[in-house]
Design a protein around this motif. Structure first.
Motif, short mmCIF file in Angstrom:
data_model
loop_
_atom_site.label_atom_id
_atom_site.label_comp_id
_atom_site.label_asym_id
_atom_site.label_seq_id
_atom_site.Cartn_x
_atom_site.Cartn_y
_atom_site.Cartn_z
N GLU A 121 0.94 -1.80 -0.15
CA GLU A 121 -0.11 -0.18 0.15
C GLU A 121 1.10 1.32 -1.11
OE1 GLU A 121 -3.33 2.09 2.93
OE2 GLU A 121 -2.35 0.11 3.41
N ALA A 122 1.78 0.98 0.76
CA ALA A 122 2.96 2.68 0.64
C ALA A 122 2.99 2.68 -0.61
CB ALA A 122 3.71 1.91 2.25
N PHE A 123 3.82 1.50 -0.82
CA PHE A 123 3.96 2.09 -2.90
C PHE A 123 3.83 2.59 -3.06
CE2 PHE A 123 8.01 -0.98 -1.40
CZ PHE A 123 8.89 -0.51 -2.02
N ASP A 124 2.54 1.55 -3.60
CA ASP A 124 0.74 2.32 -4.66
C ASP A 124 0.74 4.26 -4.30
OD1 ASP A 124 1.71 -0.13 -5.97
OD2 ASP A 124 -0.34 -0.55 -4.95
N LYS A 125 0.74 3.83 -3.22
CA LYS A 125 0.03 5.36 -2.82
C LYS A 125 1.21 6.37 -2.57
CE LYS A 125 -2.75 4.59 0.53
NZ LYS A 125 -4.20 4.98 2.10
N VAL A 126 2.67 6.16 -2.75
CA VAL A 126 3.78 6.66 -2.85
C VAL A 126 4.36 7.07 -4.40
CG1 VAL A 126 6.51 6.94 -3.42
CG2 VAL A 126 5.01 7.13 -1.17
N GLY A 127 3.92 5.82 -5.12
CA GLY A 127 3.39 6.03 -6.34
C GLY A 127 2.36 6.86 -7.01
N ARG A 128 1.31 7.20 -6.32
CA ARG A 128 0.19 7.92 -7.06
C ARG A 128 0.68 9.30 -6.89
NH1 ARG A 128 -5.05 6.67 -4.98
NH2 ARG A 128 -4.61 7.74 -2.58
N VAL A 129 1.29 9.67 -5.94
CA VAL A 129 1.68 10.96 -5.91
C VAL A 129 2.37 11.71 -6.60
CG1 VAL A 129 2.21 12.33 -4.09
CG2 VAL A 129 0.88 10.91 -3.35
N MET A 130 3.52 10.79 -6.65
CA MET A 130 4.60 10.81 -7.76
C MET A 130 3.94 10.62 -9.52
SD MET A 130 7.50 9.08 -6.63
CE MET A 130 8.49 9.06 -7.75
N GLY A 131 2.69 10.41 -9.47
CA GLY A 131 1.84 10.26 -11.01
C GLY A 131 2.82 9.24 -11.90
N LEU A 132 2.74 8.08 -10.91
CA LEU A 132 3.43 6.84 -11.60
C LEU A 132 1.83 6.43 -12.15
CD1 LEU A 132 6.19 5.51 -9.54
CD2 LEU A 132 6.26 6.85 -11.36
N PRO A 133 1.62 5.31 -13.08
CA PRO A 133 0.80 4.69 -13.38
C PRO A 133 0.20 3.60 -11.94
CG PRO A 133 2.46 3.94 -14.77
CD PRO A 133 2.48 5.41 -13.67
N TYR A 134 -1.27 3.18 -11.66
CA TYR A 134 -1.67 2.51 -11.39
C TYR A 134 -1.53 0.67 -11.90
CZ TYR A 134 -4.71 -0.75 -8.54
OH TYR A 134 -5.07 -1.38 -8.09
N PRO A 135 -0.91 -0.20 -10.50
CA PRO A 135 -0.28 0.37 -9.67
C PRO A 135 1.00 0.63 -9.56
CG PRO A 135 -0.29 -2.48 -9.76
CD PRO A 135 -1.37 -1.19 -11.45
N GLY A 136 1.10 1.62 -8.53
CA GLY A 136 2.81 1.72 -8.66
C GLY A 136 3.59 0.87 -8.30
N GLY A 137 3.65 -0.31 -7.06
CA GLY A 137 4.79 -0.59 -7.16
C GLY A 137 5.73 -1.08 -8.57
N ALA A 138 5.39 -1.82 -9.33
CA ALA A 138 6.30 -2.10 -10.59
C ALA A 138 6.60 -1.11 -11.09
CB ALA A 138 5.00 -2.58 -11.66
N GLU A 139 5.88 0.27 -11.26
CA GLU A 139 7.02 1.38 -12.01
C GLU A 139 8.30 1.53 -10.77
OE1 GLU A 139 8.51 4.14 -14.81
OE2 GLU A 139 7.01 2.56 -14.82
N MET A 140 7.48 1.82 -9.41
CA MET A 140 8.43 2.90 -8.41
C MET A 140 9.43 1.50 -8.42
SD MET A 140 7.63 4.58 -6.43
CE MET A 140 7.85 4.70 -4.13
N ASP A 141 9.78 0.27 -8.61
CA ASP A 141 10.92 -0.32 -8.84
C ASP A 141 11.98 -0.84 -10.10
OD1 ASP A 141 12.84 -3.00 -8.20
OD2 ASP A 141 11.45 -4.47 -8.98
N ARG A 142 11.15 0.23 -10.79
CA ARG A 142 11.90 0.11 -12.30
C ARG A 142 12.92 1.06 -11.94
NH1 ARG A 142 12.01 2.91 -17.04
NH2 ARG A 142 10.64 4.56 -16.01
N LEU A 143 11.82 2.40 -11.43
CA LEU A 143 12.14 3.85 -11.08
C LEU A 143 13.88 3.88 -10.23
CD1 LEU A 143 9.59 5.87 -11.37
CD2 LEU A 143 10.88 5.94 -13.10
N ALA A 144 13.10 2.72 -9.23
CA ALA A 144 14.68 2.50 -7.76
C ALA A 144 16.18 2.27 -8.34
CB ALA A 144 14.24 1.44 -7.29
N SER A 145 16.42 1.50 -9.49
CA SER A 145 16.40 0.75 -10.52
C SER A 145 18.11 1.36 -10.86
CB SER A 145 16.35 -0.66 -11.46
OG SER A 145 15.49 -1.11 -10.80
N ILE A 146 17.33 2.96 -11.03
CA ILE A 146 17.94 4.16 -11.48
C ILE A 146 18.47 5.38 -10.63
CG2 ILE A 146 17.70 2.81 -14.95
CD1 ILE A 146 15.63 5.12 -14.23
N GLY A 147 17.74 5.47 -9.66
CA GLY A 147 17.31 6.04 -8.77
C GLY A 147 19.45 6.15 -7.78
#
Length: 335
Positions: A167-193
């Motif tokens: 839930e924390a991953f998805d809600k942070v992703g939503r505030v960042m404007g990432l597509p739902y569900p945010g967890g997968a995109e957060m995972d991808r972005l974290a790899s290059i951040g």
């Protein structure tokens, strides 16, 4: 034996046929009807819509599961169904359908705990995995540290006190404007951040306990994003994702190490939707390798909600004599 199983605890409608004996655990079919595109419109799961979608899907996926497995209801030895925990309306669809099917066809009915099901997904790919072991179940609705003493005896020794990790991953992703569900995109972005760009507060609850609190961490990240917006300052999404992910992982490994020291168990299992996160998988594998702990994780195909995992746990519940009858009900909360 052949088990027909159902999972409908949240926003995935799933039916599976699995075959079991002392030496075999085989998935004959595992059909999943996803509701992601529906709930994407709202940025999260809408319980009433989820329940109605389960009603629409469950009959067709049952036929598909049986056909794919090459069997009929006459071949089924038991029916397993998730009855707790989850969204009550969603659970009721699966329970009601499975109960009716079992009673009408005189097939034993086996209720299954969703969290136990997630853990049991590992049995399909790790034939050497046997209790006792320590399990971390991390998903959109749950974050628990569990001592598994035998195939049906689970004791929760640590849990989140508020938000779940997913839930924390998805809600942070939503505030960042990432597509739902945010967890997968957060995972991808974290790899290059840059994981050291921002320091966020730990989600590991202070003190002699094994609990988590992801609400404070989530709020800290969201406040950081809002402050940047209000000041007209830009932020790098990749760095936010990487820093947040690093904090989550350090929080989890801290409590996992405490649980390992407290229990002395030399086998650790990860399960649940968030077990698909590449950074968490790598960190826990490294954690276990350094301590010579046996580490088990499911394939990505069995991380999310699916009926095959319910069949896996249902098999052991069946052997233990667990049965449901016409009075079986769904429960929103349960271990």
């Amino acid at each position: 034996m052949l088990i027909l199983s159902f999972e409908s605890s949240c926003d995935e409608t799933s039916a599976a046929v699995c075959e079991f004996d002392e030496n075999k655990k085989q998935i004959r079919s595992n059909i999943i009807a996803s509701q992601i595109e529906t709930h994407k419109l709202y940025g999260g799961v809408v319980p009433e819509i989820a329940s109605r979608a389960h009603c629409d899907a469950i009959t067709n996926i049952t036929y598909e599961a049986l056909d794919t497995a090459g069997v009929t209801l006459a071949d089924i030895d038991a029916i397993a169904v998730t009855n707790t925990p989850g969204l009550i309306g969603a659970l009721l669809v699966g329970v009601s359908f499975a109960k009716s099917l079992a009673i009408a066809n005189n097939i034993p009915l086996v209720p299954v705990n969703h969290i136990k099901g997630h853990t049991a997904a590992n049995y399909f790919v790790h034939p050497d995995l046997k209790p006792p072991f320590l399990a971390l179940v991390a998903s959109g609705g749950h974050t628990s540290l569990i001592r598994v003493d035998d195939y049906t005896t689970y004791t929760t020794i640590g849990r989140t006190r508020d938000d779940a990790i997913g839930e924390a991953f998805d809600k942070v992703g939503r505030v960042m404007g990432l597509p739902y569900p945010g967890g997968a995109e957060m995972d991808r972005l974290a790899s290059i951040g840059n994981p050291n760009a921002i320091k966020f507060p730990s989600a590991a609850v202070v003190g002699d306990n094994l609990d988590f609190s992801f609400s404070g961490l989530k709020t800290a990240v969201i406040n950081h994003l809002h402050n940047c917006d209000q000041k007209g300052e830009s932020y790098v999404k990749e760095d936010i994702a990487a820093s947040f992910t690093k904090t989550v992982i350090s929080s989890v490994t801290k409590k996992l190490e405490m649980a390992y020291e407290a229990t002395g168990l030399d086998k650790i299992v990860i399960a649940g939707g968030v077990s698909a996160n590449s950074h968490l998988r790598a960190a826990l594998e490294e954690f276990c390798n350094k301590r010579q702990i046996h580490f088990y994780m499911p394939p990505l195909s069995l991380c999310g909600d699916n009926a095959a995992m319910i069949a896996a746990q249902g098999y052991y519940e069946y052997l233990a004599g667990v049965r449901g009858d016409s009075a079986l009900n769904a429960k929103a909360s349960g271990q």
